[in-house]
Design an enzyme around this catalytic site. Sequence first.
Site, PDB file in Angstrom:
ATOM      1  CD  GLU A 217      -6.873  39.269  54.762  1.00  0.00           C
ATOM      2  OE1 GLU A 217      -6.505  40.375  55.194  1.00  0.00           O
ATOM      3  OE2 GLU A 217      -6.127  38.280  54.713  1.00  0.00           O
TER       4      GLU A 217
ATOM      5  CB  CYS B 253      -2.713  36.361  59.227  1.00  0.00           C
ATOM      6  SG  CYS B 253      -3.984  37.343  60.014  1.00  0.00           S
TER       7      CYS B 253
ATOM      8  CB  SER C 138      30.754  63.633  45.060  1.00  0.00           C
ATOM      9  OG  SER C 138      29.925  63.887  46.163  1.00  0.00           O
TER      10      SER C 138
ATOM     11  CG  ASP D 140      29.019  63.309  50.089  1.00  0.00           C
ATOM     12  OD1 ASP D 140      30.058  63.867  49.680  1.00  0.00           O
ATOM     13  OD2 ASP D 140      28.446  62.383  49.501  1.00  0.00           O
TER      14      ASP D 140
ATOM     15  CG  LEU E 286      21.776  60.324  55.149  1.00  0.00           C
ATOM     16  CD1 LEU E 286      22.318  59.075  55.839  1.00  0.00           C
ATOM     17  CD2 LEU E 286      21.947  60.168  53.627  1.00  0.00           C
TER      18      LEU E 286
ATOM     19  CD  GLU F 166      21.129  58.296  49.766  1.00  0.00           C
ATOM     20  OE1 GLU F 166      21.751  59.136  49.102  1.00  0.00           O
ATOM     21  OE2 GLU F 166      20.025  58.514  50.267  1.00  0.00           O
TER      22      GLU F 166
ATOM     23  N   GLY G 230      29.792  54.963  50.884  1.00  0.00           N
ATOM     24  CA  GLY G 230      30.554  55.260  49.690  1.00  0.00           C
ATOM     25  C   GLY G 230      31.076  54.003  49.013  1.00  0.00           C
TER      26      GLY G 230
HETATM   27  C1  AOF Z   1      -3.280  39.295  56.322  1.00  0.00           C
HETATM   28  N1  AOF Z   1      -3.763  40.464  55.832  1.00  0.00           N
HETATM   29  O1  AOF Z   1      -3.546  42.640  55.434  1.00  0.00           O
HETATM   30  C2  AOF Z   1      -1.720  41.546  56.397  1.00  0.00           C
HETATM   31  C3  AOF Z   1      -1.210  40.289  56.846  1.00  0.00           C
HETATM   32  O2  AOF Z   1       0.660  41.987  63.932  1.00  0.00           O
HETATM   33  P1  AOF Z   1      -0.399  41.778  62.907  1.00  0.00           P
HETATM   34  O3  AOF Z   1      -1.645  41.213  63.484  1.00  0.00           O
HETATM   35  O4  AOF Z   1      -0.674  43.021  62.081  1.00  0.00           O
HETATM   36  O5  AOF Z   1       0.139  40.640  61.902  1.00  0.00           O
HETATM   37  C4  AOF Z   1       1.207  40.890  61.031  1.00  0.00           C
HETATM   38  C5  AOF Z   1       1.466  39.669  60.186  1.00  0.00           C
HETATM   39  O6  AOF Z   1       0.273  39.310  59.487  1.00  0.00           O
HETATM   40  C6  AOF Z   1       2.508  39.912  59.102  1.00  0.00           C
HETATM   41  O7  AOF Z   1       3.799  39.569  59.544  1.00  0.00           O
HETATM   42  C7  AOF Z   1       2.039  38.966  57.997  1.00  0.00           C
HETATM   43  O8  AOF Z   1       2.438  37.641  58.251  1.00  0.00           O
HETATM   44  C8  AOF Z   1       0.518  39.076  58.124  1.00  0.00           C
HETATM   45  N2  AOF Z   1       0.037  40.204  57.351  1.00  0.00           N
HETATM   46  N3  AOF Z   1      -2.014  39.209  56.775  1.00  0.00           N
HETATM   47  O9  AOF Z   1      -4.015  38.319  56.363  1.00  0.00           O
HETATM   48  C9  AOF Z   1      -3.040  41.592  55.858  1.00  0.00           C
HETATM   49  N4  AOF Z   1      -0.993  42.671  56.472  1.00  0.00           N
HETATM   50 ZN    ZN Z   2      -4.704  39.021  58.761  1.00  0.00          ZN
END
Ligand code: AOF
Ligand code: ZN
Length: 349
Positions: A50, A75, A168, A200, A204, A283, A285
Amino acid sequence: MTEFMQRALELALKGQGHVSPNPMVGCVIVKDGEIIGEGWHEKYGGPHAEVNAVRSLEDEAQVEGSTVYVTLEPCSHHGKTPPCADLLARLKPKKVVVCNVDPNPLVAGRGLKKLSDVGIEVETGLLEKEGLALNKRFFTAMTKKRPYVILKWAQTEDGFIAREDYTSKWISGENSRELVHQYRAEEDSILVGTNTARYDNPSLNVRFDIEGKDPLRIVIDRNLELSGDLKLFDGSQPTICYNTQKNETGKNLEFKTLNFEEELFPQILENLLQRGIHSIFVEGGRFLINKIIEAGLWDEARVFTGKVKFGKGIEAPKINLAPSASMDIGEDRLTLYSNSEYEKRPSGH
Ligand code: AOF
Ligand code: ZN
């Protein structure tokens, strides 16, 4: 409008490989039927989608009266960045549309409430399935309290994953191996059992010029019997060795004890989740994969079937589910299975 959310989902995907353990999020700001701003969560710890979308505008006042399409609920908490819901509440769009409510207990509906409390119209569930599929790892980690588990193996046409002596070589072709490196780059970690490490000697890592970070390597070695000369122990990439003998942390190599008398995989899942690991690419076994299938603790399986036949050898694991898709990869056949409600199911035709 579906097309605007489709665009937001497309933007979100640009964060793949850079934002875990955060979700991928995209945001589109629409006014008079036209997109005026776009942004996505580009980097873990960096601004959210946002914020980037608002920053793409000439003037943040343009948000007023707009419709904001964001793939995940804005958030409401102070994490590494301030709450996006507060930003939007201040800028007063007319409406905010999201695919999914954020399952993070720190948010979980509070972001949307902040918006509706100041009179912004909110709508959830637009392209809901697509939003869940996009962040299947994040949703699994938040709601099931474990990382998302993807199983991968290569089998011969007659159903063996190795010869009797565990070799393998050359079951799958070059194109499949390249695709596997792409898959590795998409996940937080890669897990192998003792025999796979021993016979193997896999590195990784991510090769074939594929861009992306090298995942955490994880190996199981109950009694620390594996040779220190294996590529896994070369210190070139973060690596954890689960065992019963010692706890020790060195450069890019950690030894961590677990209780091998009890079911091991759930302990591994728990330990990895605590470290912020949201996905595991398994990956091999056979023993390890069969245990995981038996316990039902998997989300996807990607099975490569080559053209060779071994006649006898170590039998491939079996999955009692109809495949969700199947395709040719070079000379090989790739069959996909889904065991997760967050993965989109085939539509039935
Ligand atoms: C949003 N927009 O683009 C994302 C969200 O540690 P922070 O501040 O980066 O917060 C991470 C948390 O925020 C993540 O666990 C999820 O709940 C939310 N992510 N929220 O509004 C975003 N990436
Ligand atoms: Zn956010």
